[in-house]
Scaffold this motif. Structure first.
Motif, mmCIF file in Angstrom:
data_model
loop_
_atom_site.group_PDB
_atom_site.id
_atom_site.type_symbol
_atom_site.label_atom_id
_atom_site.label_comp_id
_atom_site.label_asym_id
_atom_site.label_seq_id
_atom_site.Cartn_x
_atom_site.Cartn_y
_atom_site.Cartn_z
ATOM 1 N N ILE A 1 1.151 -1.754 0.176
ATOM 2 C CA ILE A 1 -0.004 -0.139 -0.003
ATOM 3 C C ILE A 1 0.646 1.006 0.080
ATOM 4 C CG2 ILE A 1 -1.687 0.924 1.301
ATOM 5 C CD1 ILE A 1 -2.221 -1.671 -0.056
ATOM 6 N N GLN A 2 0.423 1.840 -0.700
ATOM 7 C CA GLN A 2 1.686 3.578 -1.078
ATOM 8 C C GLN A 2 1.036 4.293 -1.719
ATOM 9 O OE1 GLN A 2 5.474 2.504 -2.696
ATOM 10 N NE2 GLN A 2 4.354 1.946 -4.670
ATOM 11 N N PRO A 3 1.137 5.469 -1.426
ATOM 12 C CA PRO A 3 0.073 6.632 -2.752
ATOM 13 C C PRO A 3 1.151 6.651 -4.177
ATOM 14 C CG PRO A 3 1.234 7.642 -0.985
ATOM 15 C CD PRO A 3 1.516 6.687 -0.328
ATOM 16 N N SER A 4 0.221 6.866 -5.119
ATOM 17 C CA SER A 4 0.776 7.562 -5.826
ATOM 18 C C SER A 4 1.003 8.698 -6.298
ATOM 19 C CB SER A 4 -0.150 7.229 -6.934
ATOM 20 O OG SER A 4 -1.400 8.359 -7.510
ATOM 21 N N SER A 5 1.873 8.753 -7.168
ATOM 22 C CA SER A 5 2.852 9.754 -7.332
ATOM 23 C C SER A 5 1.130 11.325 -7.128
ATOM 24 C CB SER A 5 3.704 10.782 -8.318
ATOM 25 O OG SER A 5 4.496 9.875 -8.457
ATOM 26 N N ALA A 6 0.387 10.963 -8.088
ATOM 27 C CA ALA A 6 -0.338 12.085 -7.941
ATOM 28 C C ALA A 6 -0.879 12.216 -7.161
ATOM 29 C CB ALA A 6 -1.622 11.355 -9.266
ATOM 30 N N ASP A 7 -1.788 11.143 -5.836
ATOM 31 C CA ASP A 7 -2.375 11.097 -5.089
ATOM 32 C C ASP A 7 -1.229 11.965 -3.963
ATOM 33 O OD1 ASP A 7 -4.235 9.933 -5.738
ATOM 34 O OD2 ASP A 7 -3.661 7.575 -4.449
ATOM 35 N N ILE A 8 0.490 12.145 -3.807
ATOM 36 C CA ILE A 8 1.271 12.579 -3.365
ATOM 37 C C ILE A 8 0.848 14.268 -3.623
ATOM 38 C CG2 ILE A 8 3.326 12.878 -2.667
ATOM 39 C CD1 ILE A 8 4.200 9.473 -2.926
ATOM 40 N N GLN A 9 0.727 14.266 -5.163
ATOM 41 C CA GLN A 9 0.914 15.370 -5.025
ATOM 42 C C GLN A 9 -0.294 16.427 -4.395
ATOM 43 O OE1 GLN A 9 3.183 17.961 -6.648
ATOM 44 N NE2 GLN A 9 2.054 19.300 -6.000
ATOM 45 N N LEU B 1 -1.797 15.651 -1.582
ATOM 46 C CA LEU B 1 -2.305 15.231 -0.376
ATOM 47 C C LEU B 1 -1.172 16.713 0.104
ATOM 48 C CD1 LEU B 1 -1.524 12.008 0.697
ATOM 49 C CD2 LEU B 1 -3.723 13.698 1.020
ATOM 50 N N THR B 2 -0.423 16.805 -1.091
ATOM 51 C CA THR B 2 0.709 18.077 -0.532
ATOM 52 C C THR B 2 -0.129 19.338 -0.807
ATOM 53 O OG1 THR B 2 2.317 16.686 -1.307
ATOM 54 C CG2 THR B 2 2.884 18.978 -1.641
ATOM 55 N N ASP B 3 -1.034 19.026 -2.159
ATOM 56 C CA ASP B 3 -1.375 20.220 -1.932
ATOM 57 C C ASP B 3 -3.053 21.101 -1.540
ATOM 58 O OD1 ASP B 3 -0.713 20.725 -4.154
ATOM 59 O OD2 ASP B 3 -1.991 20.370 -5.620
ATOM 60 N N PHE B 4 -3.991 19.668 -0.659
ATOM 61 C CA PHE B 4 -4.693 19.394 0.600
ATOM 62 C C PHE B 4 -4.214 20.147 1.498
ATOM 63 C CE2 PHE B 4 -7.561 17.612 3.891
ATOM 64 C CZ PHE B 4 -8.859 18.691 2.978
ATOM 65 N N PHE C 1 -16.360 15.607 3.786
ATOM 66 C CA PHE C 1 -16.624 16.115 2.453
ATOM 67 C C PHE C 1 -15.625 17.191 2.449
ATOM 68 C CE2 PHE C 1 -19.099 20.391 1.169
ATOM 69 C CZ PHE C 1 -19.439 20.192 0.044
ATOM 70 N N GLU C 2 -15.344 18.303 2.586
ATOM 71 C CA GLU C 2 -14.036 19.034 2.717
ATOM 72 C C GLU C 2 -12.549 18.329 1.495
ATOM 73 O OE1 GLU C 2 -13.742 22.799 2.356
ATOM 74 O OE2 GLU C 2 -15.118 23.034 3.102
ATOM 75 N N LEU C 3 -12.830 17.529 1.861
ATOM 76 C CA LEU C 3 -11.345 16.134 1.370
ATOM 77 C C LEU C 3 -11.827 16.160 0.026
ATOM 78 C CD1 LEU C 3 -8.389 14.969 1.011
ATOM 79 C CD2 LEU C 3 -9.654 13.073 2.693
ATOM 80 N N GLN C 4 -13.483 15.125 0.263
ATOM 81 C CA GLN C 4 -14.056 14.509 -1.450
ATOM 82 C C GLN C 4 -13.677 16.058 -2.462
ATOM 83 O OE1 GLN C 4 -13.842 11.335 -1.812
ATOM 84 N NE2 GLN C 4 -13.036 11.376 0.039
ATOM 85 N N LYS C 5 -14.351 17.128 -1.644
ATOM 86 C CA LYS C 5 -14.805 18.233 -2.851
ATOM 87 C C LYS C 5 -13.439 18.850 -3.169
ATOM 88 C CE LYS C 5 -15.461 22.341 -0.912
ATOM 89 N NZ LYS C 5 -15.955 23.010 0.331
ATOM 90 N N PHE C 6 -12.288 18.671 -2.619
ATOM 91 C CA PHE C 6 -11.516 19.250 -2.954
ATOM 92 C C PHE C 6 -9.979 17.816 -4.179
ATOM 93 C CE2 PHE C 6 -6.265 18.613 -3.141
ATOM 94 C CZ PHE C 6 -5.503 19.845 -3.714
ATOM 95 N N LEU C 7 -11.073 16.845 -3.741
ATOM 96 C CA LEU C 7 -10.504 15.392 -4.403
ATOM 97 C C LEU C 7 -10.779 15.591 -5.878
ATOM 98 C CD1 LEU C 7 -9.509 12.672 -2.183
ATOM 99 C CD2 LEU C 7 -8.031 14.016 -3.213
#
Length: 221
Positions: free
Chosen positions: A18-26, A28-31, A209-215
């Motif tokens: 289990i590990q985040p992808s590069s897109a996921d990491i970016q 999360l960084t933006d969030f 909700f805030e997280l899903q809205k951002f994603l």
């Protein structure tokens, strides 16, 4: 470059990584950059929603305990939503004695007045002062007992606004039927504890909700 979670199998076992992808990491960084603002918005909504939930449930609980119509209790409750960056909302509850006539629908009968589960023998329902009718009884009535009229406003002489009413040319001292709300005090501790639990539940939902809205916004970008 991370490709995200993956798995491998062999003849005797399987392994999941289990590990985040590069897109996921970016993402999360933006969030993380907008977390303070998003968290504040989530907290504000959570507190305000909890206030509404608390107002409804306290009105229901007090109404049931005191035999008072829920709408009458709600008139004693006032919400103060979160404003600015205070991070707190308030719910005010007036526990001064309540006019018995406001606890439900008052009905005049031959023997007196009934309202909800309360009966006031020998009383009458009439507008004496102000714009609303109230439940009154003459203090000289054989049915009057101070113990049956707790926190009542017992009239006395002294002027047109002293609590006297002219009937048939004579004057009679009156007592207004009131309902004490002191017994609701223990409910404050109980519902404060429940509200704290409810706030945590709603806060989790609002943060999600805030997280899903951002994603969703990040995916569209």
């Amino acid at each position: 470059m991370s490709i995200g979670s993956f798995y491998k199998t062999s003849a005797s076992s399987g392994m999941i990584t289990i590990q985040p992808s590069s897109a996921d990491i970016q993402a999360l960084t933006d969030f993380a950059k907008v977390v303070p603002k998003a968290a504040a918005a989530a907290q504000r909504r959570a507190i305000n929603k909890t206030l509404g939930w608390l107002r409804t449930h306290i009105a229901r609980a007090v109404g049931k305990q005191q035999g008072v119509a829920m709408w009458a209790v709600r008139q004693r409750l006032r919400s103060f939503p979160v404003k600015g960056n205070t991070g707190r909302g308030k719910l005010w509850f007036g526990i001064n004695p309540l006019e018995a006539a406001r606890t439900g629908r008052a009905r005049q009968t031959q023997s007196g007045v009934s309202v909800g589960r309360r009966r006031y023998q020998g009383a009458f329902y009439k507008r004496v002062y102000g714009g609303n009718a109230d439940i009154w009884i003459r203090t000289a009535s054989k049915h009057f007992s101070a113990s049956d009229y707790p926190a009542s406003d017992v009239s006395s002489g002294g002027g047109p606004s002293s609590g006297w009413i002219a009937e048939n040319g004579d004057r009679f001292p009156l007592a207004k039927a009131m309902v004490q709300l002191d017994d609701v005090r223990p409910l404050f501790e109980e519902w404060t504890r429940r509200a704290d639990q409810r706030l945590l539940e709603i806060l989790k939902q609002e943060l999600n909700f805030e997280l899903q809205k951002f994603l969703r916004g990040n995916a569209r970008g």
